[in-house]
Scaffold this motif. Structure first.
Motif, short mmCIF file in Angstrom:
data_model
loop_
_atom_site.label_atom_id
_atom_site.label_comp_id
_atom_site.label_asym_id
_atom_site.label_seq_id
_atom_site.Cartn_x
_atom_site.Cartn_y
_atom_site.Cartn_z
N SER A 1 -39.02 -21.98 46.90
CA SER A 1 -38.94 -23.36 48.76
C SER A 1 -38.48 -22.77 49.84
O SER A 1 -38.94 -23.07 50.03
CB SER A 1 -38.16 -24.49 48.01
N TYR B 1 -47.63 -19.55 53.77
CA TYR B 1 -48.66 -20.86 53.36
C TYR B 1 -48.99 -20.22 52.18
O TYR B 1 -49.48 -19.16 51.83
CB TYR B 1 -49.73 -21.14 53.86
N VAL B 2 -48.90 -21.01 50.84
CA VAL B 2 -49.36 -19.88 49.59
C VAL B 2 -50.92 -21.31 49.52
O VAL B 2 -51.06 -22.13 49.04
CB VAL B 2 -48.58 -20.40 48.11
N LYS C 1 -42.08 -20.14 56.86
CA LYS C 1 -42.30 -20.19 55.83
C LYS C 1 -43.69 -19.75 55.42
O LYS C 1 -44.84 -19.05 56.50
CB LYS C 1 -42.66 -21.63 55.31
N ALA D 1 -41.69 -20.30 50.49
CA ALA D 1 -42.69 -20.62 50.63
C ALA D 1 -43.28 -22.17 50.04
O ALA D 1 -42.92 -23.30 50.11
CB ALA D 1 -43.15 -20.37 49.04
N THR D 2 -44.73 -22.45 50.75
CA THR D 2 -44.66 -23.64 51.14
C THR D 2 -46.51 -23.95 50.49
O THR D 2 -47.24 -23.14 50.77
CB THR D 2 -44.71 -23.79 52.59
N ILE D 3 -47.00 -25.08 50.53
CA ILE D 3 -48.44 -25.84 50.25
C ILE D 3 -48.81 -26.80 51.01
O ILE D 3 -50.05 -27.25 50.60
CB ILE D 3 -48.33 -25.83 48.53
N GLN E 1 -47.95 -24.69 43.57
CA GLN E 1 -46.77 -25.51 43.52
C GLN E 1 -45.78 -25.15 42.70
O GLN E 1 -44.93 -25.29 43.18
CB GLN E 1 -48.24 -27.17 42.88
N ALA F 1 -44.37 -22.65 44.78
CA ALA F 1 -43.58 -22.77 45.84
C ALA F 1 -42.41 -23.91 46.01
O ALA F 1 -41.52 -24.47 46.73
CB ALA F 1 -44.57 -24.31 46.57
N ASP F 2 -42.73 -25.13 44.07
CA ASP F 2 -40.98 -25.45 44.08
C ASP F 2 -39.96 -24.18 43.46
O ASP F 2 -38.86 -24.54 44.19
CB ASP F 2 -41.30 -25.81 42.43
N VAL G 1 -42.72 -13.51 48.80
CA VAL G 1 -43.50 -14.31 47.59
C VAL G 1 -44.61 -13.89 46.73
O VAL G 1 -44.61 -13.91 45.89
CB VAL G 1 -44.60 -15.60 48.51
N ARG H 1 -46.54 -28.11 58.42
CA ARG H 1 -46.28 -26.40 57.88
C ARG H 1 -44.50 -26.36 58.59
O ARG H 1 -44.61 -25.80 59.93
CB ARG H 1 -46.92 -25.76 57.69
#
Length: 303
Positions: A206, A224-225, A222, A209-211, A199, A202-203, A150, A218
């Motif tokens: 996916s 967390y960014v 993954k 990565a996640t927000i 964002q 994360a997109d 990531v 959650r």
């Protein structure tokens, strides 16, 4: 290490009483004397990064297996030569310690302050951070290799935006990416800009990565960014800070080339190995202090 429990030393013309030096701070045998010695040795590297920055002490009076507490207010028993900065919050004013010399750093270590937490701004521009951060925090089921992958996606995003990021291990399980800025943007603006980057990552990635802020929602697999660390008043374990984890790991600057190999292990950077790493590589983040980047082009994408 010496078996002396209490002594007095003189650093930069300032007298400091060191107490309970035999107190166990890490279960494997590291004492407060080791804590004090580490911060004494690393002072030339650490001080330039925290100079003029409000600090928060994370204190472990009984070692990492005991309780801890965050202390923002400079205690009234602090020596008169300890510098402070008064900062107004919504409900009160806090007198934060400003650490600009080795004497203050050693005094902090003697308070059982294992972690050195600092603000993202300096006292000369309290409302305008000169560093932004993206904090990669892995879920319980994620691997550190996932964190590294990531991080590389974030680097690609920064490259596309013509920004330079400086990665460091968090000292625990994550990676922090520092992005030096011109101190002309508010914390809110910086948070928005970092939010757009988070964002986007994360997109684009996916699967890893996640927000998603909610721990309950959650995905534990993954990363967390976290871009919300850029909020006013937030602080974090700074570069070269020890961490209260077995093995005494250190939040350590790393090269992107090291991350690209995907073999880094945070536990490799610790109180035992840092001296040799600094001798071999020097300070990998020294350019960060001289770089002042603009994020106006990112903010224009948001508005």
């Amino acid at each position: 290490m010496s078996t002396i429990s209490t002594t007095e030393t003189r650093i930069e013309g300032k007298n400091i009483k060191l107490t309970n030096l035999n107190k166990l701070m890490w279960p494997e045998g590291l004492t407060k004397a080791h804590l004090v010695k580490y911060y004494t040795d690393v002072a030339p590297y650490l001080l330039p990064y925290i100079k003029e920055r409000p600090l928060v002490m994370k204190r472990y009076p009984d070692g990492i297996e005991g309780g801890f507490f965050y202390q923002k207010e400079c205690p009234n028993y602090a020596p008169e030569w300890i510098k402070t900065e008064s900062i107004r919050h919504s409900d009160k004013t806090v007198n934060y310690i400003i650490c600009e010399d080795a004497a203050t750093l050693v005094w902090l270590a003697n308070q059982g302050c294992i972690e050195i937490h600092a603000w993202l701004c300096k006292q000369s521009h309290i409302e305008y951070p000169d560093i932004a951060i993206i904090d990669l925090d892995p879920g319980e089921e994620a691997k550190f290799r996932d964190v590294l992958e990531v991080a590389l996606v974030i680097k690609n995003a920064l490259d596309h935006l013509k920004l330079v990021g400086y990665p460091k291990t968090s000292g625990a399980t994550g990676i922090h990416i520092f992005i030096p800025l011109r101190p002309v943007y508010t914390f809110q603006q910086v948070t928005k800009a970092m939010g757009l980057i988070a964002q986007t990552v994360a997109d684009a990635f996916s699967e890893k990565a996640t927000i998603e802020r909610s721990l309950a929602k959650r995905d534990k697999r993954k990363i967390y960014v976290d871009y919300l660390q850029n909020t006013r008043g937030k602080s974090m374990a700074w570069t070269y800070s020890l961490r209260p984890i077995a093995g005494a790991p250190i939040s350590t600057p790393v090269m992107w080339e090291e991350i690209e190999k995907l073999h880094l292990k945070p536990s490799e950077f610790n109180i035992y190995t840092m001296g040799n790493r600094l001798k071999f590589f020097g300070d990998l983040h020294q350019d960060l202090l001289r770089k002042h980047q603009d994020i106006g082009h990112i903010l224009r994408l948001i508005s």
